[in-house]
Design an enzyme around this catalytic site. Structure first.
Site, PDB file in Angstrom:
ATOM      1  N   SER A  93      13.089  14.265  24.417  1.00 55.49           N
ATOM      2  CA  SER A  93      11.683  14.283  24.778  1.00 55.49           C
ATOM      3  C   SER A  93      11.305  15.617  25.419  1.00 55.49           C
ATOM      4  O   SER A  93      11.413  16.668  24.794  1.00 55.49           O
ATOM      5  CB  SER A  93      11.411  13.096  25.716  1.00 55.49           C
ATOM      6  OG  SER A  93      10.066  13.007  26.093  1.00 55.49           O
ATOM      7  N   HIS A 126      10.726   5.725  21.467  1.00 55.39           N
ATOM      8  CA  HIS A 126      10.977   6.949  22.225  1.00 55.39           C
ATOM      9  C   HIS A 126      12.175   6.814  23.165  1.00 55.39           C
ATOM     10  O   HIS A 126      13.054   7.676  23.196  1.00 55.39           O
ATOM     11  CB  HIS A 126       9.720   7.296  23.025  1.00 55.39           C
ATOM     12  CG  HIS A 126       9.737   8.667  23.610  1.00 55.39           C
ATOM     13  ND1 HIS A 126       9.686   9.807  22.842  1.00 55.39           N
ATOM     14  CD2 HIS A 126       9.801   9.097  24.902  1.00 55.39           C
ATOM     15  CE1 HIS A 126       9.708  10.875  23.623  1.00 55.39           C
ATOM     16  NE2 HIS A 126       9.783  10.478  24.871  1.00 55.39           N
TER      17      HIS A 126
END
Length: 377
Positions: free
Chosen positions: A129, A353
């Protein structure tokens, strides 16, 4: 550190200081003489991302057992890296950073610290990320550091945000120039654990059956999405039906682990920088508004980051259920990088995610491939 020592692995704590005065902690699982691998966590996370699932699944353990010298950076503002050389600063000053400052200050300090300690000329890098976003900022603004990374593996590369599906970021992107209001929505210069956005958007990740779970009140899951299917069934029980009683017991067992290592600290500006890039093919500096942009950048528009400087070999990994790193945005990034050698879509429907760090299937789905690639380069 406690998690590492708990399982009998060696652990060291190292500190580096950035050029702008932040003191950062790096947790190391030392293997002197071996290839150093730097792991950099995502937004609101910490080095715990790489060890929280234990030796059979945690990437840091797996790398150490494969013979690597493992370093885990804690970027500014998280629970392990709160100090500044000036001591206690006002919130408006301490938290005045986005992923830009992490890229131009934190990552170079970490790379320099590792190279100095190990006498190695290059390292390998794995970022999740924001750990990916900041890497490409570093390469753009301080390109000599790209030469010091032989291979970068990007887990959910949140760089281009044209197809981002986060309801929170979509909402925040509507506010043009209203910085004070945005700060209030996020609970202050440091993101509050009780921001009003949690209540407003929790229904996007939590159905009525799990609404009482504390996971439903964790801001980063509300912003980035949460894969309940993988959490409840595929990841932890295998592919079969789970009744309400089993689901309840599972939540009681796993939720404290996930909750205990979430919301590790972040600035509102980090979130706002992402929100500014939604819906466009743009990877740019923070937008301060036309007047401040003119003062800072000599232009009313923030400059674009220069990805042609990211000459390290790069591998990208994305998930079909990832609100933050869509396959289309990953493909755009792949096409703009000068040395991207692979772009892998994780073979799991709905892979989200944070599945890159909390899915119990992550070893077979992603980490085995990541480690195999390390051995090739």
């Amino acid at each position: 550190m406690e998690l590492i020592a708990k399982y009998g692995f060696p652990a060291e704590n190292h500190y580096v200081q950035t050029d702008d005065g932040y003191k950062l902690s790096m947790h190391r699982m030392p293997r002197p003489g071996a290839t150093p691998v730097l792991l950099v966590h995502g937004l609101m996370s910490s080095s715990a991302s790489w060890v929280q699932l234990g030796p059979s699944t945690g990437l840091a353990y797996l790398l150490y057992l494969k013979g690597y010298d493992v370093w885990m950076l804690n970027t500014r503002g998280n629970v392990y890296s709160r100090e500044h050389v000036k001591g206690q600063l006002p919130d408006s000053e301490y938290w005045d950073f986005s992923y830009h400052e992490i890229g131009i200050y934190d990552l170079p300090a970490a790379v320099d610290g590792i190279i100095q300690k190990t006498n190695q000329q290059q390292i390998q890098y794995i970022g999740h990320s924001q750990g990916s976003t900041a890497f490409f900022v570093m390469c753009s603004e301080r390109p000599k550091y790209a030469n010091r990374v032989s291979l970068m593996q990007s887990l959910s590369p949140t760089v281009y945000m044209e197809h981002n599906r986060s309801p929170v970021l979509q909402f925040l992107s509507l506010f043009k120039g209203g910085f004070t209001m945005l700060i209030e929505l996020l609970g202050g210069h440091q993101i509050s654990l009780k921001t009003t956005l949690i209540k407003q958007f929790t229904q996007h990740i939590c159905s009525a059956s799990v609404l009482t779970s504390t996971i439903c009140a964790i801001f980063e899951f509300i912003m980035c999405g949460f894969n309940w299917h993988g959490f409840n069934q595929v990841g932890f029980f295998g592919i079969f039906e789970v009744d309400d009683s089993m689901q309840s017991n599972l939540l009681q067992t796993l939720t404290p682990i996930i909750e205990g290592h979430s919301s590790q600290g972040a600035s509102a500006k980090q979130v706002l920088h992402y929100a500014q890039q939604l819906g466009q093919q743009s990877f740019q500096h923070y937008d301060h508004g036309k007047i401040l942009n003119l003062l800072r950048y000599q232009s009313i528009f923030p400059p674009q980051y220069n990805l042609s400087h990211a000459i390290s070999k790069v591998l990208l990994y994305s998930g079909s259920g990832d609100w933050m790193g869509s396959a289309a945005d990953c493909s755009l990034l792949q096409n703009l990088l000068p040395n991207c050698i692979g772009n892998t879509k994780v073979a799991s429907e709905g892979f989200s995610h944070y599945d890159f760090t909390i899915s119990k299937d992550i070893r077979t789905l992603v980490y085995d491939q990541v480690i195999n690639q390390l051995q090739h380069w």
